[in-house]
Design a protein around this motif. Structure first.
Motif, PDB file in Angstrom:
ATOM      1  N   LEU A  69      40.346  34.858  44.799  1.00  0.00           N
ATOM      2  CA  LEU A  69      40.421  34.930  43.522  1.00  0.00           C
ATOM      3  C   LEU A  69      39.321  34.192  42.742  1.00  0.00           C
ATOM      4  O   LEU A  69      38.756  34.924  41.960  1.00  0.00           O
ATOM      5  N   HIS A  70      39.039  32.943  43.487  1.00  0.00           N
ATOM      6  CA  HIS A  70      38.069  32.089  42.526  1.00  0.00           C
ATOM      7  C   HIS A  70      36.817  31.986  43.334  1.00  0.00           C
ATOM      8  O   HIS A  70      35.951  31.268  42.642  1.00  0.00           O
TER       9      HIS A  70
ATOM     10  N   THR B 287      33.994  36.974  45.037  1.00  0.00           N
ATOM     11  CA  THR B 287      35.122  37.629  44.641  1.00  0.00           C
ATOM     12  C   THR B 287      35.347  37.557  42.925  1.00  0.00           C
ATOM     13  O   THR B 287      35.497  38.528  42.546  1.00  0.00           O
ATOM     14  N   SER B 288      34.875  36.497  42.487  1.00  0.00           N
ATOM     15  CA  SER B 288      34.926  36.436  41.077  1.00  0.00           C
ATOM     16  C   SER B 288      34.079  37.451  40.331  1.00  0.00           C
ATOM     17  O   SER B 288      34.305  38.290  39.317  1.00  0.00           O
TER      18      SER B 288
ATOM     19  N   LYS C 135      41.553  35.038  34.340  1.00  0.00           N
ATOM     20  CA  LYS C 135      42.005  35.122  35.620  1.00  0.00           C
ATOM     21  C   LYS C 135      42.836  34.251  36.005  1.00  0.00           C
ATOM     22  O   LYS C 135      42.892  33.158  35.709  1.00  0.00           O
ATOM     23  N   PRO C 136      44.105  34.611  36.343  1.00  0.00           N
ATOM     24  CA  PRO C 136      45.162  33.908  36.671  1.00  0.00           C
ATOM     25  C   PRO C 136      44.685  32.811  37.994  1.00  0.00           C
ATOM     26  O   PRO C 136      43.947  32.893  38.652  1.00  0.00           O
TER      27      PRO C 136
ATOM     28  N   VAL D 211      48.319  37.818  39.285  1.00  0.00           N
ATOM     29  CA  VAL D 211      47.618  38.670  39.258  1.00  0.00           C
ATOM     30  C   VAL D 211      48.078  40.155  39.223  1.00  0.00           C
ATOM     31  O   VAL D 211      48.005  40.887  38.388  1.00  0.00           O
ATOM     32  N   LEU D 212      49.212  40.205  39.937  1.00  0.00           N
ATOM     33  CA  LEU D 212      50.083  41.421  40.482  1.00  0.00           C
ATOM     34  C   LEU D 212      50.884  41.634  38.954  1.00  0.00           C
ATOM     35  O   LEU D 212      51.273  42.595  38.564  1.00  0.00           O
TER      36      LEU D 212
END
Length: 200
Positions: free
Chosen positions: A138-139, A143-144, A160-161, A167-168
Motif C-alpha cells: 500500500l504505502h 506501489t503508491s 488510501k487506507p 482497501v477491500l
C-alpha cells in the motif's frame, strides 16, 4: 470437600454439602453466599455430562454457527470483505493471495520474523523501511504510484487506507462505474499480485 465432584455433592433434591466440623456463626454468612452462588447453576441434572455448543440452536458444533458467531464479535469482523476476494473473476491463486494479504499473513520479512526466521527486515523494493504487508502493498512509493494511476483514471479523490482489509471494504464503493464495475473490482488484487511478482 476440596476434591469432591459436583456429582458427589448434588442430587435431585439439591446440594448435599457435608463439612468436617460444625461451622462457626461468622461462617454462616459465607455459607449463605456459597448457596446463593450455587443456586445460579439451575440446569444441573443427574444425567451423564456431555458437551454442548451454546452458539448453535441445536447444541452441537457446526462451522456455519462458528463463522456467524465470529462475525458478531465486533464491527470490524462483521464487515469482513470476503465477497470482494472470492467473488471476483481472477485466477484462484490470486484470490488465495488476496485472502492472505487481507489476513496480513503473506510471508514478508515481518511475518517471517514472527515465525522464527530471523532476517534483517528491509523492503526489497526500496531498502529504506522494514518490509511489512501494508508498507509493501500500500504505502511503498512505487506501489503508491500504481494506486494513484488507477484512481486518477476514474478521477477519484481517494485517501488510501492504512490496511489491506480497509482497501477491500472501500474500493468498490469509491470506484463503482456500471458495466466496468467487474474490472474495477479486480484492480487491488492485480496491483498486489504485480507487486508480489516484482518483489520475488
Amino acid at each position: 470437600m476440596q476434591l469432591a465432584t459436583v456429582a458427589k455433592l448434588w442430587n435431585d433434591q439439591g446440594w448435599n454439602l457435608h463439612f468436617r466440623r460444625n461451622l462457626n456463626d461468622w461462617e454462616m454468612c459465607r455459607l449463605a453466599e456459597l448457596f446463593f452462588t450455587l443456586a445460579q447453576f439451575s440446569n444441573l441434572s443427574v444425567e451423564e455430562d456431555s458437551l454442548v455448543w451454546n452458539v448453535g440452536s441445536k447444541g452441537w458444533f457446526t462451522v456455519n454457527s462458528a463463522y456467524e458467531d465470529l462475525n458478531t464479535v465486533g464491527i470490524e469482523e462483521v464487515e469482513w470483505p470476503w465477497k470482494r476476494i472470492w467473488k471476483t473473476e481472477i485466477p484462484y491463486k490470486v484470490n488465495c493471495f488476496t485472502w492472505l494479504l487481507a489476513k496480513e499473513t503473506v510471508l514478508t520479512h515481518q511475518n517471517l520474523n514472527k515465525r522464527g526466521f530471523h532476517l534483517c527486515s528491509r523492503c526489497f523494493l526500496c531498502e529504506e523501511q522494514g518490509e511489512t504487508v501494508n508498507h509493501l502493498f500500500l504505502h511503498h512509493k512505487w506501489t503508491s504510484q500504481l494506486w494513484q494511476m488507477f484512481t486518477n483514471m476514474r478521477e477519484i479523490k481517494w485517501v488510501k487506507p492504512e490496511r489491506i482489509k480497509e482497501v477491500l471494504k472501500c474500493w468498490n464503493r469509491d470506484g463503482n462505474a456500471g458495466r466496468k464495475e467487474e474490472r474495477w473490482k479486480i484492480v487491488p488484487s492485480c496491483i498486489w499480485w504485480t507487486v508480489w511478482l516484482e518483489r520475488n
